[in-house]
Motif scaffolding. Structure first.
Motif, PDB file in Angstrom:
ATOM      1  N   GLY A  43      -7.457   1.613   4.672  1.00 31.29           N
ATOM      2  CA  GLY A  43      -8.641   1.963   3.899  1.00 31.29           C
ATOM      3  C   GLY A  43      -8.368   2.722   2.610  1.00 31.29           C
ATOM      4  O   GLY A  43      -9.302   3.173   1.952  1.00 31.29           O
ATOM      5  N   THR A  44      -7.114   2.874   2.223  1.00 33.08           N
ATOM      6  CA  THR A  44      -6.782   3.586   0.990  1.00 33.08           C
ATOM      7  C   THR A  44      -7.352   2.862  -0.214  1.00 33.08           C
ATOM      8  O   THR A  44      -7.173   1.658  -0.369  1.00 33.08           O
ATOM      9  CB  THR A  44      -5.257   3.696   0.830  1.00 33.08           C
ATOM     10  N   GLN A  45      -8.039   3.599  -1.055  1.00 38.10           N
ATOM     11  CA  GLN A  45      -8.620   3.030  -2.268  1.00 38.10           C
ATOM     12  C   GLN A  45      -7.563   3.096  -3.371  1.00 38.10           C
ATOM     13  O   GLN A  45      -7.012   4.160  -3.659  1.00 38.10           O
ATOM     14  CB  GLN A  45      -9.861   3.815  -2.664  1.00 38.10           C
ATOM     15  N   TYR A  46      -7.265   1.946  -3.988  1.00 40.22           N
ATOM     16  CA  TYR A  46      -6.213   1.884  -5.005  1.00 40.22           C
ATOM     17  C   TYR A  46      -6.683   2.370  -6.373  1.00 40.22           C
ATOM     18  O   TYR A  46      -5.923   2.996  -7.094  1.00 40.22           O
ATOM     19  CB  TYR A  46      -5.677   0.458  -5.137  1.00 40.22           C
ATOM     20  N   ARG A  47      -7.906   2.100  -6.719  1.00 40.77           N
ATOM     21  CA  ARG A  47      -8.449   2.566  -8.009  1.00 40.77           C
ATOM     22  C   ARG A  47      -9.139   3.903  -7.748  1.00 40.77           C
ATOM     23  O   ARG A  47     -10.270   3.947  -7.274  1.00 40.77           O
ATOM     24  CB  ARG A  47      -9.435   1.558  -8.563  1.00 40.77           C
ATOM     25  N   LYS A  92      -6.331  -5.446  -5.108  1.00 41.50           N
ATOM     26  CA  LYS A  92      -7.423  -5.285  -4.147  1.00 41.50           C
ATOM     27  C   LYS A  92      -8.078  -3.926  -4.366  1.00 41.50           C
ATOM     28  O   LYS A  92      -7.456  -2.997  -4.883  1.00 41.50           O
ATOM     29  CB  LYS A  92      -6.890  -5.375  -2.722  1.00 41.50           C
ATOM     30  N   GLU A  93      -9.323  -3.790  -3.961  1.00 43.99           N
ATOM     31  CA  GLU A  93     -10.031  -2.518  -4.106  1.00 43.99           C
ATOM     32  C   GLU A  93      -9.464  -1.452  -3.164  1.00 43.99           C
ATOM     33  O   GLU A  93      -9.329  -0.299  -3.535  1.00 43.99           O
ATOM     34  CB  GLU A  93     -11.522  -2.704  -3.831  1.00 43.99           C
ATOM     35  N   ASN A  94      -9.162  -1.867  -1.929  1.00 43.92           N
ATOM     36  CA  ASN A  94      -8.591  -0.922  -0.968  1.00 43.92           C
ATOM     37  C   ASN A  94      -7.743  -1.678   0.052  1.00 43.92           C
ATOM     38  O   ASN A  94      -7.798  -2.890   0.152  1.00 43.92           O
ATOM     39  CB  ASN A  94      -9.671  -0.090  -0.285  1.00 43.92           C
ATOM     40  N   CYS A 149       0.844  -1.195   0.000  1.00 47.51           N
ATOM     41  CA  CYS A 149       0.000   0.000   0.000  1.00 47.51           C
ATOM     42  C   CYS A 149       0.884   1.251   0.000  1.00 47.51           C
ATOM     43  O   CYS A 149       1.769   1.379   0.846  1.00 47.51           O
ATOM     44  CB  CYS A 149      -0.906  -0.012   1.237  1.00 47.51           C
TER      45      CYS A 149
END
Length: 136
Positions: free
Chosen positions: A47-51, A40-42, A16
């Motif tokens: 809780g960081t959102q990757y997209r 992964k989504e986050n 992350c």
């Protein structure tokens, strides 16, 4: 240079970019080809959102192209200057280099792309380490 808190650490290990506590990918091994691009989504830790938006990782194609050129040039330099290979052997070594390192190039390009937009946050990383962060 290559420790938690640096961009290079996040890029090479695929963790992350915000907290450096968890892998962005479902499987850490890039040669598990079935899941090489499954991000992964986050982050389950911070809780960081990757997209950041739909089709976010399409921009990583430009980074992937640059990394592919760099690996191809490295294959050329090694085969030409170290092994003094013929033109056919050089061509084969470049193709072999790109084939062998394709999963790593793909993962690194995605990691570089996401690290351009998301930066390491020391405070969040400390909270995650101490389990004091609330899940988003």
């Amino acid at each position: 240079m290559f420790k938690k808190g640096s961009k290079i650490y996040s890029i090479v290990t695929g963790v992350c970019p915000k907290c450096h506590q968890e892998s962005m990918y479902y499987h850490k091994n890039p040669y598990y080809l079935r899941h090489v691009i499954n991000v992964k989504e986050n982050c389950s830790k911070c809780g960081t959102q990757y997209r950041l938006e739909p089709s976010f990782f399409f921009g990583a194609m430009y980074v992937s192209y640059a990394l592919g050129v760099a690996f191809a040039v490295a294959g050329f330099v090694v085969s030409y200057f170290v092994f003094d290979a013929s033109i056919h052997a050089i061509f084969i070594s470049i193709i072999a280099t790109l084939t062998v390192f394709a999963p790593i190039i793909l993962r690194w390009s995605r990691s570089i792309w996401v690290n351009i937009f998301i930066h390491y946050d020391k405070e969040i990383a400390e909270k995650v380490k101490q389990n004091k962060i609330e899940q988003v």
